[in-house]
Design a protein around this motif. Structure first.
Motif: not given
Ligand SMILES: Cc1cc2nc3c(=O)[nH]c(=O)nc-3n(C[C@H](O)[C@H](O)[C@H](O)COP(=O)(O)OP(=O)(O)OC[C@H]3O[C@@H](n4cnc5c(N)ncnc54)[C@H](O)[C@@H]3O)c2cc1C
Length: 503
Positions: A101-103, A304-307, A481-482
């Motif tokens: 959920w976050f990196v 694409m959230e993590l990218i 962000t999350l």
């Protein structure tokens, strides 16, 4: 590198490589890095490995042969076996049912060493699931390979939010994962080759498919004969589906779309099929069919959230998807982060496998050692990319799709935002870009954070200005962000400086 354990001891690491996503790309990446002596942690939100392409019934309680309805199953079982051996030796740790959920960078944001490694924050996908090991909260690794894949791209039409109207991928997931038919009498509509396996699999499972409606004409392929000839396996697959449709007597209607769906109280749906011109305007007579299942598929949208969370650069692909910028070794623009599979451009499972292997070798610093293999992989990736581009050009989202909408058509299902509200945000409140449309009318503000309506909302914002879609239209709805909905309890436990700053 050193780990950074939390007081509760829920950090696992440090690994040489963390791979997010156990689909075709992530499996190949993890195997390639472990083959070269690296310690690997493989994280996936799903309960078992395989991703979307090799989604299969619960391995602990098989219902029929696992391989049923699958292509390239041997490749999957080889990768699964390789990973099993690496796990036995302790080189690979698999964390299923674990959502990132976050990196964040493990080293402080102001450290000189930009390759200080990465910390993944995890949450169980399903709380209370019968997993033997609890999901750790944090995973630490020196390198990160992101293979988050994608999901169905949806275009709203009047009635798309009725029960029994589903994403084509969802219909297929029920069949592949649970051997469950979502309806008995179906229409499959949208654009692209993916409509074919869905129709075939529905018919094989006993449903009546009254029509496959392809919004484009197939003549779009004529310009790409060389790209098609370079990947004969795809031609064979296409022929297999054409034969299956003929065998099941399923009509395949080109330049036809579902432009409206109505339901009566018994749940039966009257589905309006309309003839389109090349731009997607309704030009011909409409017909109505009665079905209890509508499967809609407009291609796929990369996750694409993590990218975006790692700050990597993005670009717009041939199919108007936001994708990661990578070099010819799958390196993103963020040091220490590699991206493979659909997130670099929707192109199919075999392309994802090739990119995953390349990323795994690159993350293991073994490019020079395997120069011959690398050359072959790059050539294969190039061939499959050219084919993917041809596919996207032959099956675009109809430019005038928004003309099928009525004022009360729901655009954002989470926040129940109508087409009329989006138009009024533009006409009365001056919202001409997607970010302002989101602020004024609230599409993309709900639980899914634009996962479902993001592409459509961006398209509407661009269409209103009569201009093509840009990265600036897509990125605001992809950047979160999350990366997943989480319990507030988890936020309260986050202590790192960079996380606090980011939140
Ligand atoms: C619904 C659907 C059905 C499809 N059916 C077909 C088909 O029939 N034939 C065909 O040729 N192609 C099909 N495709 C396309 C094909 O599945 C892809 O080309 C291929 O799977 C891409 O592989 P990948 O590894 O990039 O991604 P995926 O296979 O999508 O794997 C990505 C993995 O990442 C995991 N993940 C994502 N985000 C996170 C996170 N934050 N934390 C933890 N894990 C995460 C997901 O759980 C998933 O297992 C389908 C695609 C979709 C979306």
């Amino acid at each position: 590198m050193s780990t950074n354990p939390t007081p509760s001891g829920q950090t696992v690491g440090a690994f040489d490589v963390a791979v997010v996503g156990a689909g075709p790309a992530g499996l190949a990446a993890a195997a390639a890095a472990a083959d070269r002596g690296k310690t690997v942690v493989l994280v996936d939100a799903g309960a078992q490995i395989g991703g979307q392409y090799w989604r299969h019934p619960d391995e602990r309680a098989p219902r029929g042969p696992e391989a049923e309805g699958h292509h390239d199953w041997k490749l999957f079982t080889e990768l699964r076996e390789k990973l099993r051996r690496h796990r036995q030796m302790g080189a690979v740790v698999l964390l299923p049912n674990a959502q990132v959920w976050f990196v964040e960078p493990t080293a402080p944001a102001d450290a000189d060493d930009r390759e200080g490694g990465w910390t993944l924050h995890l949450t169980p996908t399903i709380v209370g699931v019968d997993t033997a090991e609890a999901t750790p909260r944090l995973v630490v690794a020196a390198r990160l390979i992101l293979c988050p894949g994608g999901y169905d791209r949806q275009l709203p039409v009047p009635g798309w939010d009725l029960p029994g109207v589903m994403a084509a991928g969802g219909v297929q997931a029920l069949l592949k994962g649970h051997r469950t038919l979502a309806g008995q009498r179906a229409v499959v509509a949208g654009t692209g080759p993916f409509l074919l396996p869905v129709a075939k699999q529905l018919a094989d499972a006993g449903a009546t498919v009254v029509a496959v409606c392809e919004a484009n004409a197939l003549t779009g392929w004529a310009r790409h004969a060389r790209a098609v000839a370079a990947v004969p396996a795809k031609v064979a697959e296409g022929a297999e589906y054409a034969l299956a449709l003929a065998r099941h007597r399923i009509p395949y209607r080109t330049r036809t779309a579902v432009t409206r769906i109505d339901a009566d109280p018994t749940g039966t749906k009257a589905v309006q099929l309309a003839q389109l011109d090349a731009a997607g305007r309704v030009v011909g007579p409409t017909t109505t069919v009665d079905v209890d299942l509508v499967a809609l598929g407009w291609g796929f949208t990369p996750s694409m959230e993590l990218i975006t969370a790692v700050g990597a650069q993005t670009r717009i692909d041939v199919d108007q998807s936001l994708v990661a910028v990578v070099d010819n070794s799958q390196r993103s623009t963020t040091p220490g982060v590699y991206v493979a599979g659909e997130a670099t451009g929707v192109g199919g499972a075999l392309l994802a496998v090739a990119e995953g292997e390349l990323a795994g070798i690159a993350a293991a610093d073994a490019l020079e050692v395997h120069a011959m293999r690398i050359r072959r992989l790059r050539a294969r990736i190039q061939r499959l990319r050219v084919f993917a581009a041809a596919m996207h050009q032959a099956h675009p989202v109809p430019a005038r799709w928004h003309e099928w909408l009525t004022p009360d058509t729901t655009i954002c299902r989470c926040e129940e935002v109508s087409f009329d509200s989006v138009c009024r945000a533009r006409d009365e409140l001056g919202a001409t870009d997607v970010r302002t449309v989101k602020l004024m009318a609230r599409p993309g503000m709900g639980w899914c954070q634009g996962h479902v309506c993001g592409f459509a909302t961006a398209k509407l914002a661009a269409a209103a200005e009569d201009r093509p879609l840009t990265v600036e239209d897509l990125r605001p709805l992809a950047k979160q962000t999350l990366c997943a909905p989480i319990a507030l309890e988890l936020l309260a436990q986050v202590t790192s400086k960079s996380t606090d700053e980011a939140l």
